[in-house]
Design an enzyme around this catalytic site. Structure first.
Site, short mmCIF file in Angstrom:
data_model
loop_
_atom_site.label_atom_id
_atom_site.label_comp_id
_atom_site.label_asym_id
_atom_site.label_seq_id
_atom_site.Cartn_x
_atom_site.Cartn_y
_atom_site.Cartn_z
N ASP A 293 -5.68 -11.20 18.12
CA ASP A 293 -4.91 -11.96 17.14
C ASP A 293 -4.07 -12.97 17.92
OD1 ASP A 293 -3.56 -12.80 14.84
OD2 ASP A 293 -2.06 -11.21 14.97
N SER A 294 -3.54 -13.97 17.21
CA SER A 294 -2.64 -14.91 17.86
C SER A 294 -1.33 -14.23 18.26
CB SER A 294 -2.33 -16.07 16.91
OG SER A 294 -1.79 -15.57 15.71
N CYS B 235 -7.30 -12.17 13.01
CA CYS B 235 -6.40 -13.30 12.85
C CYS B 235 -6.98 -14.19 11.76
CB CYS B 235 -6.32 -14.05 14.18
SG CYS B 235 -5.46 -15.62 14.10
N GLU C 139 8.71 -8.97 11.21
CA GLU C 139 9.05 -9.00 12.63
C GLU C 139 10.49 -8.53 12.88
OE1 GLU C 139 7.55 -12.47 14.67
OE2 GLU C 139 5.51 -11.82 14.21
N CYS D 123 -2.75 -11.80 5.26
CA CYS D 123 -2.03 -11.97 6.53
C CYS D 123 -1.89 -10.59 7.13
CB CYS D 123 -0.65 -12.59 6.28
SG CYS D 123 0.42 -12.56 7.73
N HIS E 43 0.21 -9.28 8.97
CA HIS E 43 1.55 -8.67 8.98
C HIS E 43 1.82 -7.86 7.70
CE1 HIS E 43 2.55 -11.50 12.22
NE2 HIS E 43 3.69 -10.88 12.39
#
Lengths: 266, 266
Positions: free
Chosen positions: B10-11, B73, B152, B184, B186
């Site tokens: 992933d990035s 990603c 995050e 996404c 996340h």
């Protein structure tokens, strides 16, 4: 007297708050703003990349024959300022030192908070510069990673924003700081919410205001003020003219006469 | 039988949720994860840059002799997947098509919501792929730019997060979607908060789960399952071993035996 424009640039939209404040204090000046919105954020990039990108923008501004350049970006100011100052023949002003100076002037109880993005806080640049001038000052630092996305969502005074402010800054309130350095150019848009949280008892130091004072001083000393009697113009350039940039420039500058153009650094 | 590891990249940190789900479903496999945390986010970069960065990571994984690669990603999956599939000789699986397939399988009222970052939503990739298979399905899309910073900051189920969910998704609830694609990597960390908001009435489609099913299928068909009887290992590589990466990998994987190493793409 010098009718050339003033150049202002940032990695993205944040520097618009600096532009706005400069426009307020120096209304007769023309401004050219560059936001590198295609390559934002700079905070995660290496110093050499940051310096290269900043030089490309500075070269563009020099071609536009600016008389002075404001680096309205904390990342570029903390990584590349001395290089840029030495390489270009116009005055180059960053956002960090003016903010530090104003914070030192304003604090009475010598208890100062500093907020910014993770990369700015991790660099401890503001803290270092403050302590270099006053070893006894008490400094509290806090990274506030939610503030930039909250501002970009235009939630300046929303209940989400108030919760985030409380979460990040209740320790600062408990420590009774009397001055808060807004170490990110997005943060002045949270002024109302921050003032409410601190009940108006804390000096908020924004880059825009502190930089404008320094620029005013330089223009005065070097006799570089514009001789214009009417309002100056604003010209915005962005490397990606996305909705975010359009939206924030409308909200921040609230001036429909602003020209907007795409710029490419490839 | 094939004891070579599976590569996942992933990035940044988001792909860890995909890794976690794969580990749960394929516990005997070894995994190598690469997070390009020094160059994150990819969403703002040009397609050629994204493909170059992804190829560098894929080359690294090939040197580690992986048997299959998961592109965990969304940005790389939507920009570079067909190029990567054609250039490498191992199976390459992106996150978008498995999510689309699972959403189509799960929805009953054919009213589906899609959420993601601004760049993912702007690409309309999920929507296009869904509509290609079922023209009559009703699709609602929404970019949720606050979700990544909230995750995050580890605010998975905080009152700030609940307010943000309400702000972004109350229209989806009013429209009575029965399936929500988490576009996404996340977002699976917001599962509990999302389930509460939708009162458990909406199928949440996470990339991790949908990709794991596809990988399981490929391993089975190609007889590539590991013959290991004990738990496999996880090896993490990141181009910047920052606090964020350490923190999220601890929280997401909750496995102290995970090895972590710096990798450079210069």
């Amino acid at each position: 007297m010098d009718n050339r424009p003033i150049g202002v640039f940032d990695s993205g939209v944040g520097g618009l708050t600096v532009l706005k404040e400069m426009k307020r204090i120096l209304p007769a000046e023309n401004f050219i703003y560059v936001g590198d919105t295609a390559r934002v954020p700079y905070g995660v990039k290496s110093r050499s990349t940051i310096t290269k990108f900043a030089s490309q923008i500075m070269d563009f501004l020099m071609e536009k024959d600016v008389k002075l350049i404001v680096v309205a970006c904390n990342t570029v100011s903390s990584n590349s300022l001395s290089y840029l100052k030495s390489r270009y023949r116009v005055p180059v002003i960053g956002v960090i030192e003016p903010g530090v100076q104003l914070a030192l002037d304003r604090t009475k109880n010598r208890c100062v908070g500093i907020i910014g993005t993770q990369s700015t806080i991790r660099s401890h640049k503001y803290k270092e510069l403050i302590i270099r001038q006053d070893r006894k000052i008490r400094i509290f630092e806090k990274a506030c990673p939610l503030f930039v996305p909250l501002v970009e969502e235009l939630l300046f005074d929303h209940s989400i924003t108030r919760l985030a402010i409380k979460g990040y800054l209740q320790e600062f309130r408990a420590r009774k700081i009397d001055t808060l350095v807004l170490g990110c150019t997005h943060y002045p848009l949270l002024t109302r919410a921050l003032n409410r949280f601190f009940q108006g008892k804390v000096n908020l130091i924004s880059s825009g205001y502190s930089v404008s004072l320094v620029v005013q001083d330089i223009l005065s000393k070097k006799r570089l003020f514009s001789g214009r009697r009417k309002k100056g113009s604003i010209h915005l350039y962005a490397s990606d003219l996305n909705e975010n940039f359009r939206k924030l420039s409308r909200v921040v500058l609230s001036d429909s006469s602003v020209k907007m153009q795409l710029i490419s650094f490839d």
